[in-house]
Design a protein around this motif. Structure first.
Motif, short mmCIF file in Angstrom:
data_model
loop_
_atom_site.label_atom_id
_atom_site.label_comp_id
_atom_site.label_asym_id
_atom_site.label_seq_id
_atom_site.Cartn_x
_atom_site.Cartn_y
_atom_site.Cartn_z
N LYS A 67 33.63 38.46 33.55
CA LYS A 67 34.24 39.15 32.41
C LYS A 67 34.01 40.66 32.46
O LYS A 67 34.49 41.39 31.61
N ASP A 68 33.26 41.13 33.46
CA ASP A 68 32.87 42.54 33.50
C ASP A 68 34.06 43.41 33.93
O ASP A 68 34.65 43.17 34.98
N SER A 69 34.39 44.42 33.12
CA SER A 69 35.59 45.22 33.41
C SER A 69 35.36 46.24 34.53
O SER A 69 36.28 46.98 34.89
N ARG A 70 34.13 46.31 35.07
CA ARG A 70 33.89 47.27 36.16
C ARG A 70 34.40 46.78 37.50
O ARG A 70 34.33 47.48 38.50
N HIS A 71 34.91 45.56 37.54
CA HIS A 71 35.53 45.07 38.78
C HIS A 71 36.66 44.08 38.47
O HIS A 71 36.80 43.62 37.35
N HIS A 72 37.47 43.79 39.51
CA HIS A 72 38.57 42.83 39.35
C HIS A 72 38.84 42.17 40.71
O HIS A 72 38.09 42.42 41.66
N ASN A 73 39.93 41.40 40.81
CA ASN A 73 40.23 40.67 42.07
C ASN A 73 39.04 39.84 42.56
O ASN A 73 38.69 39.89 43.75
N ILE A 74 38.44 39.09 41.66
CA ILE A 74 37.24 38.34 42.05
C ILE A 74 37.66 37.09 42.84
O ILE A 74 38.44 36.27 42.33
N ILE A 75 37.19 36.98 44.06
CA ILE A 75 37.54 35.83 44.91
C ILE A 75 36.25 35.11 45.27
O ILE A 75 35.37 35.65 45.96
N LYS A 76 36.14 33.87 44.77
CA LYS A 76 34.92 33.10 45.01
C LYS A 76 34.96 32.49 46.40
O LYS A 76 36.00 32.02 46.84
#
Ligand SMILES: Cc1cc2nc3c(=O)[nH]c(=O)nc-3n(C[C@H](O)[C@H](O)[C@H](O)COP(=O)(O)O)c2cc1C
Length: 135
Positions: A67-76
């Motif tokens: 949920k942290d807006s300091r990053h995006h495009n999270i790929i597990k």
């Protein structure tokens, strides 16, 4: 039950360098307090993180991080239970790597991973080295 989650993500370009340094200091401190092991690497605007520890804590932390807006495009990449190794060293801590000169830290981490997490050692070693463009 011990657990590992690992992912890559893209840092938000609005996050300044000093904010990143503060964030990494906080993460290192907090994870050592709550017993999350692993690492966070920041390289060329991207993050690579490995979270290892008690299943509930690791999953709860990943939900918060997503949920942290300091990053995006999270790929597990990894989301698995860890088999308990007879030689596990649970006192190893959480490390943060933010430049290529920290390679020694990465090598020490990988050395410990070999005994702590032998099943995933190969993929963790491959992913971290690729991410840091060492191979
Ligand atoms: C890439 C990235 C990785 C993070 N990793 C962690 C972490 O491993 N541990 C942690 O406590 N917070 C981490 N955070 C920060 C959390 O998202 C969150 O801001 C922090 O835990 C404080 O949460 P709170 O404001 O709900 O108390 C990370 C943030 C980012 C952007």
């Amino acid at each position: 039950m011990r657990y590992v989650i690992s992912y890559v993500s893209t840092a938000n370009p609005n996050t300044s360098n000093s904010d990143l340094i503060k964030l990494m200091d906080f993460i290192k401190y907090n994870n050592n307090v709550i017993g999350i092991m692993g690492l966070l690497i920041y390289s060329d605007g991207n993050f690579f993180q490995i979270l290892e520890g008690e299943k509930e804590i690791v999953k709860m932390m990943f939900e918060r991080i997503k949920k942290d807006s300091r990053h995006h495009n999270i790929i597990k990449m990894l989301d698995k239970e860890i088999m308990q190794s007879a030689f596990s060293e649970y006192h190893s801590s959480f490390i943060v790597i933010s430049d290529q000169h920290d390679q020694n830290k990465l090598h020490r981490f990988l050395y410990k991973e070999k005994t702590n997490n032998p099943e995933h050692f190969k993929s963790i070693s491959y992913l971290t080295q690729k991410f840091m463009k060492l191979t």
